[in-house]
Every structure is written in C-alpha cells, then in structure tokens.
Write a protein that holds these residues in place. Structure first.
Motif, PDB file in Angstrom:
ATOM      1  N   PHE A  22      23.942 -55.568 -40.621  1.00 30.46           N
ATOM      2  CA  PHE A  22      23.225 -54.999 -39.490  1.00 30.46           C
ATOM      3  C   PHE A  22      24.173 -54.632 -38.352  1.00 30.46           C
ATOM      4  O   PHE A  22      23.941 -53.646 -37.646  1.00 30.46           O
ATOM      5  CB  PHE A  22      22.126 -55.929 -38.969  1.00 30.46           C
ATOM      6  N   GLY A  23      25.236 -55.399 -38.155  1.00 26.62           N
ATOM      7  CA  GLY A  23      26.222 -55.012 -37.149  1.00 26.62           C
ATOM      8  C   GLY A  23      26.821 -53.647 -37.454  1.00 26.62           C
ATOM      9  O   GLY A  23      26.926 -52.787 -36.571  1.00 26.62           O
ATOM     10  N   ALA A  26      24.040 -50.949 -36.943  1.00 30.85           N
ATOM     11  CA  ALA A  26      23.769 -50.621 -35.546  1.00 30.85           C
ATOM     12  C   ALA A  26      24.869 -49.736 -34.960  1.00 30.85           C
ATOM     13  O   ALA A  26      24.584 -48.768 -34.242  1.00 30.85           O
ATOM     14  CB  ALA A  26      23.616 -51.897 -34.727  1.00 30.85           C
ATOM     15  N   GLU A  29      24.449 -46.282 -36.534  1.00 30.08           N
ATOM     16  CA  GLU A  29      23.262 -45.620 -36.001  1.00 30.08           C
ATOM     17  C   GLU A  29      23.492 -45.144 -34.571  1.00 30.08           C
ATOM     18  O   GLU A  29      23.072 -44.049 -34.198  1.00 30.08           O
ATOM     19  CB  GLU A  29      22.061 -46.570 -36.066  1.00 30.08           C
ATOM     20  N   LEU A  55      16.408 -47.962 -30.660  1.00 25.03           N
ATOM     21  CA  LEU A  55      17.592 -48.576 -31.272  1.00 25.03           C
ATOM     22  C   LEU A  55      17.934 -49.886 -30.571  1.00 25.03           C
ATOM     23  O   LEU A  55      18.259 -50.880 -31.228  1.00 25.03           O
ATOM     24  CB  LEU A  55      18.779 -47.616 -31.235  1.00 25.03           C
ATOM     25  N   LEU A  56      17.827 -49.927 -29.252  1.00 28.33           N
ATOM     26  CA  LEU A  56      18.062 -51.158 -28.508  1.00 28.33           C
ATOM     27  C   LEU A  56      17.024 -52.218 -28.891  1.00 28.33           C
ATOM     28  O   LEU A  56      17.364 -53.388 -29.100  1.00 28.33           O
ATOM     29  CB  LEU A  56      18.027 -50.894 -27.003  1.00 28.33           C
ATOM     30  N   ILE A  59      17.946 -53.605 -32.275  1.00 30.47           N
ATOM     31  CA  ILE A  59      19.079 -54.526 -32.201  1.00 30.47           C
ATOM     32  C   ILE A  59      18.622 -55.900 -31.719  1.00 30.47           C
ATOM     33  O   ILE A  59      18.994 -56.934 -32.288  1.00 30.47           O
ATOM     34  CB  ILE A  59      20.185 -53.948 -31.296  1.00 30.47           C
ATOM     35  N   GLU A  62      16.180 -57.475 -34.520  1.00 32.29           N
ATOM     36  CA  GLU A  62      16.904 -57.877 -35.728  1.00 32.29           C
ATOM     37  C   GLU A  62      17.830 -59.056 -35.444  1.00 32.29           C
ATOM     38  O   GLU A  62      17.963 -59.962 -36.267  1.00 32.29           O
ATOM     39  CB  GLU A  62      17.695 -56.694 -36.283  1.00 32.29           C
ATOM     40  N   GLY A  63      18.444 -59.062 -34.278  1.00 39.24           N
ATOM     41  CA  GLY A  63      19.271 -60.208 -33.906  1.00 39.24           C
ATOM     42  C   GLY A  63      18.456 -61.490 -33.814  1.00 39.24           C
ATOM     43  O   GLY A  63      18.874 -62.543 -34.306  1.00 39.24           O
ATOM     44  N   SER A  91      10.887 -54.907 -36.951  1.00 34.20           N
ATOM     45  CA  SER A  91      12.220 -54.467 -37.345  1.00 34.20           C
ATOM     46  C   SER A  91      12.139 -53.433 -38.471  1.00 34.20           C
ATOM     47  O   SER A  91      12.842 -52.414 -38.448  1.00 34.20           O
ATOM     48  CB  SER A  91      13.049 -55.665 -37.766  1.00 34.20           C
ATOM     49  N   THR A  95      13.133 -49.438 -38.362  1.00 38.42           N
ATOM     50  CA  THR A  95      14.018 -48.868 -39.379  1.00 38.42           C
ATOM     51  C   THR A  95      13.341 -47.705 -40.090  1.00 38.42           C
ATOM     52  O   THR A  95      13.984 -46.690 -40.385  1.00 38.42           O
ATOM     53  CB  THR A  95      14.429 -49.955 -40.392  1.00 38.42           C
ATOM     54  N   GLN A 116      18.876 -51.215 -45.577  1.00 36.42           N
ATOM     55  CA  GLN A 116      18.326 -52.183 -44.624  1.00 36.42           C
ATOM     56  C   GLN A 116      16.912 -52.597 -45.015  1.00 36.42           C
ATOM     57  O   GLN A 116      16.559 -53.778 -44.950  1.00 36.42           O
ATOM     58  CB  GLN A 116      18.344 -51.594 -43.206  1.00 36.42           C
TER      59      GLN A 116
END
Length: 142
Positions: A22-23, A26, A29, A55-56, A59, A62-63, A91, A95, A116
């Motif tokens: 995911f890092g 992100a 993306e 997108l924020l 992030i 998902e975090g 999430s 996506t 993902q």
C-alpha cells in the motif's frame, strides 16, 4: 497428529505484505494523479480536488485498517480485527473509484488497484478465519 494451519500467521504475512504494497500503491497513485492533473485536460478543479481528497481518505483508512488488523492479530483480540474488517469496506470502495469511476484511469492504475482489491478480499477471508479461531472454545482433547 493432524497438521493445523495457523491462520493468524497467514493473516500477519498478508498484512505485512499489504503494508509495503500500500505504501508503494499510494506513492504511485499520487504520482499518477499529479501526472494526470498536469498533462491531461480536467473538467474542473473541483473534480481534481475531490480525487486528491479521496486519495488522502484512502491513505488514512488503509493505514488504520492495517494497524488495527495487525494489532488485533498479534494480541489475539477480536475487536480490532473486526474494526479492520469494517474499514475494508470504505477502503475497497475508494480503490474501486480509482479503478472504475475516475475520469482518466491509466493502465498502471488498473493493475495496481486490481492487486489491491485482491489483497483486500484475501485478507477479509483470512481475518474471518482468524476471528473464528479466536472465538472458538478451547478443545478438551489432548
């Protein structure tokens, strides 16, 4: 002696893999969003701002999902894992937006978002198996 598969180990491996994936997802993306904002004609600034805010949101969601899933798995507590499963829904929807509903979807985005979503689906299945193992009464056979 029957071989018992430890589902929590599988879940931990998936969550560990997804934390790194995911890092990378992100960062890619974000880079593709900047590329599309600079090079492709956008219908309006509001749509572009909405995609960056989504997108924020992705992030952050998902975090939190990865953190709660790993914490619940390592402590063998069901509530953080259940919250992690519930955070999979927004999430996955975010996506899916980047996969299907955005104005311009690049081929790389299609590939990354598909991977993902496969990780999400696999983690949900394995986390449900972990929850069943956590809440199963201990066996009295020895």
């Amino acid at each position: 002696m029957p071989a018992v598969v430890n589902s929590s180990l599988t879940y931990e491996i998936l969550m560990y893999l997804n934390s790194f994936y995911f890092g990378m997802f992100a960062v890619c993306e974000l880079g593709m969003s900047v590329f599309k904002a600079v090079k492709l004609p956008t219908p309006g600034a509001g749509i572009l701002l909405g995609e960056f805010s989504l997108l924020l949101f992705l992030i952050i969601t998902e975090g939190g999902r990865i953190y709660l899933g790993r914490k619940g798995n390592l402590t063998e507590r069901g509530l953080p894992m259940l919250l992690g499963i519930l955070l999979t829904i927004p999430s996955a929807l975010a996506t899916l937006y980047f996969l299907i509903w955005q104005n311009y979807a690049l081929r790389l985005e299609l590939i990354l978002c598909s991977i993902q979503l496969v990780l999400h689906a696999t983690e949900v299945i394995i986390s449900i198996l972990c929850l069943v193992a956590i809440y199963r009464p201990p066996s009295t056979e020895e």
